[in-house]
Design an enzyme around this catalytic site. Structure first.
Site, mmCIF file in Angstrom:
data_model
loop_
_atom_site.group_PDB
_atom_site.id
_atom_site.type_symbol
_atom_site.label_atom_id
_atom_site.label_comp_id
_atom_site.label_asym_id
_atom_site.label_seq_id
_atom_site.Cartn_x
_atom_site.Cartn_y
_atom_site.Cartn_z
ATOM 1 N N ASN A 12 -22.571 8.878 -27.381
ATOM 2 C CA ASN A 12 -21.370 9.384 -28.061
ATOM 3 C C ASN A 12 -20.252 8.364 -28.052
ATOM 4 O OD1 ASN A 12 -22.509 11.969 -28.298
ATOM 5 N ND2 ASN A 12 -21.604 12.673 -26.381
ATOM 6 N N GLY A 42 -26.391 10.541 -21.859
ATOM 7 C CA GLY A 42 -27.571 9.679 -21.783
ATOM 8 C C GLY A 42 -27.184 8.217 -21.644
ATOM 9 N N ALA A 43 -26.320 7.733 -22.534
ATOM 10 C CA ALA A 43 -25.901 6.327 -22.484
ATOM 11 C C ALA A 43 -25.188 6.028 -21.174
ATOM 12 C CB ALA A 43 -24.990 6.015 -23.675
ATOM 13 N N GLU A 143 -27.991 17.086 -23.970
ATOM 14 C CA GLU A 143 -27.207 16.832 -25.193
ATOM 15 C C GLU A 143 -28.124 16.409 -26.344
ATOM 16 O OE1 GLU A 143 -22.703 15.738 -23.711
ATOM 17 O OE2 GLU A 143 -24.091 14.066 -24.002
ATOM 18 N N THR A 219 -24.368 18.835 -7.409
ATOM 19 C CA THR A 219 -23.201 17.976 -7.212
ATOM 20 C C THR A 219 -21.954 18.858 -7.119
ATOM 21 O OG1 THR A 219 -23.017 17.668 -9.603
ATOM 22 C CG2 THR A 219 -24.245 16.002 -8.384
ATOM 23 N N THR A 251 -14.263 11.631 -15.581
ATOM 24 C CA THR A 251 -15.144 11.649 -16.753
ATOM 25 C C THR A 251 -16.356 10.758 -16.503
ATOM 26 O OG1 THR A 251 -13.144 11.765 -18.088
ATOM 27 C CG2 THR A 251 -15.212 11.404 -19.270
ATOM 28 N N GLY A 254 -20.428 12.401 -12.941
ATOM 29 C CA GLY A 254 -21.755 13.000 -12.769
ATOM 30 C C GLY A 254 -22.835 12.077 -13.315
ATOM 31 N N ASP A 255 -22.499 11.352 -14.382
ATOM 32 C CA ASP A 255 -23.476 10.406 -14.969
ATOM 33 C C ASP A 255 -23.667 9.193 -14.049
ATOM 34 O OD1 ASP A 255 -23.605 12.110 -17.151
ATOM 35 O OD2 ASP A 255 -21.961 11.086 -18.171
ATOM 36 N N SER A 294 -16.277 1.907 -15.439
ATOM 37 C CA SER A 294 -15.970 2.410 -14.089
ATOM 38 C C SER A 294 -17.207 2.430 -13.186
ATOM 39 C CB SER A 294 -15.380 3.826 -14.164
ATOM 40 O OG SER A 294 -16.390 4.778 -14.454
HETATM 41 O O1 RIB Z 1 -20.536 13.232 -18.881
HETATM 42 C C1 RIB Z 1 -19.487 12.668 -19.630
HETATM 43 C C2 RIB Z 1 -19.895 12.546 -21.062
HETATM 44 O O2 RIB Z 1 -20.093 13.835 -21.595
HETATM 45 C C3 RIB Z 1 -18.852 11.901 -21.941
HETATM 46 O O3 RIB Z 1 -18.981 10.512 -22.000
HETATM 47 C C4 RIB Z 1 -19.063 12.592 -23.277
HETATM 48 O O4 RIB Z 1 -19.582 11.767 -24.262
HETATM 49 C C5 RIB Z 1 -19.990 13.760 -22.996
HETATM 50 O O5 RIB Z 1 -21.259 13.533 -23.448
#
Ligand code: RIB
Length: 328
Positions: A12, A42-43, A143, A219, A251, A254-255, A294
């Site tokens: 995204n 994902g990215a 997503e 988490t 933001t 979690g990823d 980050s």
């Molecule tokens: O987990 C954060 C992400 O969730 C953001 O980067 C946004 O694109 C959404 O997909």
């Protein structure tokens, strides 16, 4: 030598507004600042895994518009191989509207090309199957269509599912998860159980192991994470505290967690050690704004591990507890 990680998921463009406080329903607030960032769960996870030391390839769908190029560059700069990221002609790239206030955020996603996947019959013969079947660890989120996630799970040798955004999951998919990674809200949706307290979250995670998940990681943000996993005779539940840090932007934290966890698993770490590595990575990511920029390097994560509080196994081990009923 690190193993291969294939991340399948969303890409995204994040449109980020910084505000003094998050707006309530029906409320308008003025932004203090606005910017665009690379994003998509994902990215983000692919970049976090690569920066934390993993060998990462990506499978996904992106639009043919002007948003695509900077996203591809950010992934490539981090070392992610994007051979499985196909442009879908005529589709727009996914976009997320992110509001950030005092370390908290709200996100609305317009999925665009992330949902422009082939039919089920076409999936069966897609070239990307090789990238999924040959990887040591496959990582997915929600997503992209659930049918695509299920296809990837069926091909994976080890499957890590981050059930975000929250959705009900069938038992067959749950049985593939080692681990399922969820926050408290996602855990409530998947388990149908209350998750407000740490004890409730531990019980809900155990119930998902009883339904078939090999392991579940919950988490809890600044409060750390819970790991529930099946052993030969029981379900063990442990708690990993997080270090106390100054969070400026959560933001994509979690990823950062899921990406670093996957890198540790692909390196051959056992799950408890992978949870510690992921906790250290996420605690570093919240201390600076944005997503990809980050995410910490392997050296930074290893240095932060030294300050990590030890895991606590005082949450009970359970035998034979009845699973909760999932919500629709
Ligand atoms: O987990 C954060 C992400 O969730 C953001 O980067 C946004 O694109 C959404 O997909």
């Amino acid at each position: 030598m690190t193993g291969w990680i294939t991340v399948i998921g969303s890409v995204n463009q994040d449109v980020v507004c910084e505000v003094a406080r998050l707006p309530g329903p029906g409320e308008t607030v003025l932004a203090i600042g606005a910017r665009t960032n690379p994003g998509g769960k994902g990215a983000n996870q692919a970049v976090a895994a690569a920066k934390a030391g993993g060998s990462v390839q990506f499978v996904g769908r992106i639009g043919g518009d002007s948003a695509a190029a900077p996203l591809l560059s950010s992934m490539a700069e981090a070392g992610v191989k994007t051979v499985g990221l196909r442009e879908v002609p005529g589709e727009r790239t996914g976009r997320a509207y992110v509001t950030v206030a005092a370390g908290e955020n709200q996100i609305v996603v317009d999925p665009g090309a992330n949902f422009a996947w082939e039919s089920d019959a076409e999936l069966a013969v897609l070239a990307e199957a090789e990238l999924l079947g040959s990887a040591d660890v496959v990582v997915a989120q929600l997503e992209i269509p659930l049918t695509v996630v299920t296809w990837a799970a069926g091909l994976a040798r080890r499957f890590v599912l981050n059930a975000a955004p929250a959705a009900a999951l069938g038992d067959a998919l749950l049985r593939r998860c080692d681990p399922l990674v969820v926050n408290e809200y996602e855990l409530a949706t998947v388990s149908g159980a209350p998750t407000e307290t740490r004890e409730q979250a531990g019980r809900a995670a155990r119930s998902l192991c009883l339904r078939g998940a090999v392991s579940v990681v919950v988490t809890l943000g600044a409060a750390g994470s819970i790991l529930a996993r099946r052993t030969a005779e029981s379900i063990e539940v442990t708690y990993q505290p997080a270090p106390q840090v100054n969070s400026v932007d959560s933001t994509g934290a979690g990823d950062a967690y899921v990406g670093a966890l996957s890198t540790a698993l692909a390196d051959g770490a056992e799950l408890g050690a992978a949870v510690a590595y992921a906790t250290a990575a996420a605690s570093l990511s919240v201390q600076s704004p944005g997503t990809h920029t980050s995410y910490p390097t392997r050296e930074q994560v290893v240095a932060a591990l030294a300050a990590l509080p030890p895991a606590d196994s005082s949450l009970a081990t359970t035998r034979g507890e009845a699973p909760c009923v999932p919500v629709d």
